[in-house]
Write a protein that holds these residues in place. Sequence first.
Motif, PDB file in Angstrom:
ATOM      1  N   THR A 128      29.998  72.797  41.911  1.00 50.88           N
ATOM      2  CA  THR A 128      28.737  73.303  42.472  1.00 50.88           C
ATOM      3  C   THR A 128      28.082  72.246  43.368  1.00 50.88           C
ATOM      4  O   THR A 128      27.440  72.595  44.361  1.00 50.88           O
ATOM      5  N   ARG A 140      27.225  72.923  47.248  1.00 45.59           N
ATOM      6  CA  ARG A 140      25.878  72.790  47.813  1.00 45.59           C
ATOM      7  C   ARG A 140      25.882  71.856  49.028  1.00 45.59           C
ATOM      8  O   ARG A 140      25.238  72.148  50.041  1.00 45.59           O
ATOM      9  N   ILE A 182      24.896  73.062  52.860  1.00 44.70           N
ATOM     10  CA  ILE A 182      23.904  72.494  53.792  1.00 44.70           C
ATOM     11  C   ILE A 182      24.601  72.108  55.108  1.00 44.70           C
ATOM     12  O   ILE A 182      24.062  72.306  56.202  1.00 44.70           O
ATOM     13  N   GLY A 225      22.880  82.125  49.768  1.00 44.58           N
ATOM     14  CA  GLY A 225      23.194  80.843  49.120  1.00 44.58           C
ATOM     15  C   GLY A 225      21.945  80.030  48.857  1.00 44.58           C
ATOM     16  O   GLY A 225      21.787  79.436  47.789  1.00 44.58           O
ATOM     17  N   LEU A 226      21.026  80.027  49.827  1.00 41.94           N
ATOM     18  CA  LEU A 226      19.782  79.274  49.634  1.00 41.94           C
ATOM     19  C   LEU A 226      18.945  79.889  48.516  1.00 41.94           C
ATOM     20  O   LEU A 226      18.303  79.176  47.745  1.00 41.94           O
ATOM     21  N   TRP A 259      20.098  78.686  45.241  1.00 43.72           N
ATOM     22  CA  TRP A 259      20.283  77.227  45.226  1.00 43.72           C
ATOM     23  C   TRP A 259      19.936  76.630  43.859  1.00 43.72           C
ATOM     24  O   TRP A 259      20.688  75.841  43.302  1.00 43.72           O
ATOM     25  N   SER A 260      18.771  77.017  43.384  1.00 45.58           N
ATOM     26  CA  SER A 260      18.315  76.434  42.131  1.00 45.58           C
ATOM     27  C   SER A 260      18.379  77.470  41.017  1.00 45.58           C
ATOM     28  O   SER A 260      17.885  78.587  41.152  1.00 45.58           O
ATOM     29  N   LEU A 314      17.051  72.801  52.834  1.00 45.80           N
ATOM     30  CA  LEU A 314      17.259  72.103  51.557  1.00 45.80           C
ATOM     31  C   LEU A 314      15.928  71.938  50.838  1.00 45.80           C
ATOM     32  O   LEU A 314      15.797  72.216  49.647  1.00 45.80           O
ATOM     33  N   ALA A 350      14.773  75.280  49.540  1.00 46.99           N
ATOM     34  CA  ALA A 350      15.533  75.717  48.365  1.00 46.99           C
ATOM     35  C   ALA A 350      15.150  74.902  47.134  1.00 46.99           C
ATOM     36  O   ALA A 350      15.077  75.426  46.029  1.00 46.99           O
ATOM     37  N   GLN A 351      14.880  73.611  47.352  1.00 47.68           N
ATOM     38  CA  GLN A 351      14.478  72.769  46.221  1.00 47.68           C
ATOM     39  C   GLN A 351      13.157  73.248  45.640  1.00 47.68           C
ATOM     40  O   GLN A 351      12.902  73.106  44.459  1.00 47.68           O
TER      41      GLN A 351
END
Lengths: 348, 136
Positions: free
Chosen positions: A54, A58, A62, A152-153, A156-157, B33, B36-37
């Motif tokens: 993973t 990731r 990006i 995907g975004l 992400w978490s 990024l 998404a974080q």
Amino acid sequence: MSNLDHGKFTRVTTLFHSLLGLDVFLLFFTGYAIMFNDELWWMLTLMGGASGVTAIHRITGIGLIALVVFWITLQIISSTGRSNFSKILPAKDDIDAFIQDIQFVLGRADERHPSARQFAGYKADEVPLLSYIGKGVVFIFSIELTLLAISGLLIWSKTGLAAMFQTKAAAMAFVTFHGLLGVIMLMGVMFHIFEHGMHPAFYPVETKAFIPRSMVPEHHGDDEEPDTTGIERLSLSPSWRTVSTIFGAMTVIGIVSVLIGSIFDEGYPVPRELAIGGGPASILLTIGINLGMIVLGVGLVLSMYGNVLRIRWEQQLEEEREPPAAADGGEPQTDGGQPNTDDAASEN
Amino acid sequence: MTDRDDLPEVNGYSRVSVLISTVVGLVVAGLALFWAQGFRIGYESLYRVNPSVEGGGIGSDWVFGNTIPALDFLIALIHAADVILGAFILVMVFIHWAAFQRLADQMREPGEDVSEAVAADGGSPNSGDRQGGDGA
């Protein structure tokens, strides 16, 4: 004078294509090691288990966003990019090319349509910027990459994902959606590798995607006006029949297997409908999906090989362009395929 | 390179546009990024006992499975797209496979007299090891 076969890629395009290929291959290897973990357990282990896979997925994800945004921006802000917009739109020629390809296979046409031709040979000037397959690749891959990047975004978490959905199972269903979306591209890339690796005139790799057009002389020295592309003057590689048959079979098995796998083995760790480990996780499917991954691996190797050929081509061109040192008083090295300066000047 | 007369003039991309596009690409990727974080939320707020779900409780969401019909529809849609496009891609593989066989039949067999053959790369026709680099 006659035209020589040449690619359409600029130097930036060749570089972008190689980087995008590398990134997408890594995304496939990691993403499908997760989705098809029953069949690709070794790949999952090899890349550091669930956390390693993973993490790589990731990072390359990006990278993919950076590459895609780079390309979109470049196409919009550069005049070269803008002038290409009209050339990627589907046209009647593309349908004609598809029909003529079927006729060619059935023996009812003598040659492929210019909009389908990969080996253009002497008729290179008839060939448009993109073949009908090329346009399909651009459209399908653009839509796929955009949707994959957005979904995907969103996943992400893990905690963020769970917060967006009512249940953990619903969250995993969205992950499944992301994986199923990529299956189209996975199958398309396998075909892309077969198409550009197994063409008999270019086997084992079509260098047009790796050697920029600016480095390929377009004219050949003889004066005849040829009627054909000139493919009948090329010699078939001794290994082509065997290798293209094996690789063609692997491509078909790979595509069929990931398709079947995506239907029956869709979820990780829990499928959309609660049937843990559901589907025919049979030995045949395992072999088939692994063959598909080998096809991708071959694509990765061919992409690297294409770049090696470009470097060798550059070096050879450099050597030939150097002023004749002729320390021994002899003739500077010449190559039958490269027209001399006088010829080229008079042709232009 | 001292002499490029026989090489074509190509409308490539200017350095400035490549540079600007690279910067934009990297900035957008960085922002993506960051965005998404931002989805991360505290574990504390997740999966507490959930009495609003029928028969709710810790872990009950696994039992109920996916409860969002739109997602079910999306997945069914993608399955259909996979199958339709997969079949289409297979047709394309077979067409190309067959076309390649015909093209190969038009070419000279290996070992045939190659005195008039030209190499695909424009190099020397007699040195077979230079065609496409497949010397093996």
